[in-house]
Design an enzyme around this catalytic site. Structure first.
Site, short mmCIF file in Angstrom:
data_model
loop_
_atom_site.label_atom_id
_atom_site.label_comp_id
_atom_site.label_asym_id
_atom_site.label_seq_id
_atom_site.Cartn_x
_atom_site.Cartn_y
_atom_site.Cartn_z
N SER A 49 0.86 -1.19 0.00
CA SER A 49 0.00 0.00 0.00
C SER A 49 0.89 1.23 0.00
CB SER A 49 -0.91 0.00 1.23
OG SER A 49 -0.14 0.22 2.40
N ASP A 84 -0.47 -1.30 -4.29
CA ASP A 84 -1.87 -1.55 -3.95
C ASP A 84 -2.60 -0.21 -3.77
OD1 ASP A 84 -4.04 -3.11 -3.24
OD2 ASP A 84 -3.55 -3.05 -1.10
N HIS A 85 -3.76 -0.08 -4.38
CA HIS A 85 -4.57 1.14 -4.25
C HIS A 85 -3.80 2.44 -4.52
CE1 HIS A 85 -8.34 -0.65 -2.97
NE2 HIS A 85 -7.65 -1.45 -2.20
N ASP A 106 -6.51 3.15 -8.33
CA ASP A 106 -7.85 3.01 -7.76
C ASP A 106 -8.67 4.27 -8.00
OD1 ASP A 106 -10.13 2.63 -6.37
OD2 ASP A 106 -9.19 2.22 -4.43
N GLU A 136 -10.07 -0.55 -10.29
CA GLU A 136 -11.18 -0.98 -9.42
C GLU A 136 -12.48 -0.33 -9.87
OE1 GLU A 136 -10.46 -1.40 -5.23
OE2 GLU A 136 -12.46 -0.70 -4.70
N HIS A 180 -13.06 -4.68 3.15
CA HIS A 180 -11.75 -4.39 3.72
C HIS A 180 -11.88 -4.40 5.24
CE1 HIS A 180 -10.68 -2.24 -0.23
NE2 HIS A 180 -9.94 -3.31 -0.15
N GLY A 181 -10.76 -4.53 5.92
CA GLY A 181 -10.78 -4.45 7.37
C GLY A 181 -10.88 -5.82 8.04
N HIS A 214 -10.58 -8.14 -3.53
CA HIS A 214 -9.93 -7.49 -2.38
C HIS A 214 -10.67 -7.94 -1.11
CE1 HIS A 214 -7.31 -4.12 -4.07
NE2 HIS A 214 -7.62 -4.89 -5.08
N GLY A 215 -10.13 -7.58 0.02
CA GLY A 215 -10.82 -7.89 1.29
C GLY A 215 -11.10 -9.37 1.45
CO CO Z 1 -8.27 -3.20 -1.46
#
Ligand code: CO
Length: 271
Positions: A49, A84-85, A106, A136, A180-181, A214-215
């Site tokens: 990231s 990433d992103h 992204d 994305e 996410h998370g 993702h996630g």
């Molecule tokens: Co992501």
């Protein structure tokens, strides 16, 4: 040697398997991911990231560390180093200049046409340099570095096909029920139909584009317990069950982005 994600994703398509993207934040994680990929004879995407890149003092440091480690540890499986992103064109350019072999732009928070525009720009720049690009479409719920969103808007397969045709992007992150998370909701259900519909339409168009989930961390409960036993306080942390990921791979998901719930280390400045 580091490679772009393009070849490994085409091989994965032909071999009917998905590739894991594991995000790295430091030397130890990188080593663990590389050694595991080698042991399992599996290609791997190392995701970084923007915040993690900053923590590790920049793109150049990360690329140098990964390259040296691949060489020193005799890693012979294909390894892609992926931003990433990426939040804008500048970020992607800097990652490529630093030695990354794959980038994500992204633009999912932008209006559809603007997302197409910026993705197309990055694709043109990256492809000229042999670098693969992920974009994305659709919005995931949850938290990830600078990406915040309250609700979840699933990806429209027709939009996805139009987007891929217009941008020529190599991989597309779709929203189909992952989050996410650390808390993806107990018993999260994936809308696999979205992946199936997109893949079917792409087949008819004769286009290949990897679909990215993702996630997708599984958030094993024994690890949550271990952390809490050591004084941590992680509540209601549930991931996506492995069986669901396997099912999604059969339905057209080509890349699983794992470990985003643990996408930070103490002291790391999250941009
Ligand atoms: Co992501």
């Amino acid at each position: 040697m580091l490679v772009s994600a393009t070849e490994m994703l085409k091989k994965a398509r032909d071999g009917h398997y998905a590739v894991g993207q594991f995000n790295i934040n430091n030397l130890e994680w990188t080593k663990a991911v590389l050694l595991t990929a080698q042991e399992l004879n599996s290609p791997v995407i190392l995701g970084v990231s923007e915040g993690a890149g900053k923590y590790m003092t920049g793109y150049k440091t990360v690329a140098a560390m990964v390259k040296a480690m691949v060489e020193t540890l005799n890693i012979t499986v294909p390894v892609a180093l992926h931003l990433d992103h990426g939040r804008n064109f500048e970020s992607c350019k800097a990652a490529i200049a630093g030695g990354y072999t794959s980038v994500m732009i992204d633009g999912s928070s932008l209006p559809f046409e603007e997302n197409i525009e910026i993705t197309r720009e990055v694709v043109k720049y990256a492809h000229e340099r042999g670098v693969s690009v992920e974009a994305e479409l659709g919005v995931l719920a949850g938290v990830e570095d600078h990406v915040f969103s309250a609700g979840s808007t699933y990806t429209n397969p027709l939009d996805a096909v139009e987007f891929i045709k217009k941008t020529k992007v190599d991989a597309l992150a779709i929203s189909y029920g992952t989050m996410h998370g650390a808390n993806k909701g107990k018993g999260a259900k994936l809308r696999k139909e979205i992946a199936i519909a997109t893949k079917e339409c792409l087949l008819h168009e004769g286009i290949f584009c990897a679909l990215v989930s993702h996630g997708s961390s599984t958030v094993p409960q024994y690890i949550v317990k271990e952390i809490n036993d050591l004084g941590g306080d992680i509540q209601n942390a549930y991931g996506i069950e492995l069986a669901q990921l396997k099912e999604a791979a059969r339905c057209g998901i080509d890349v699983f982005r794992i470990f985003d719930s643990l996408n930070w280390v103490p002291g790391m400045e999250v941009a």
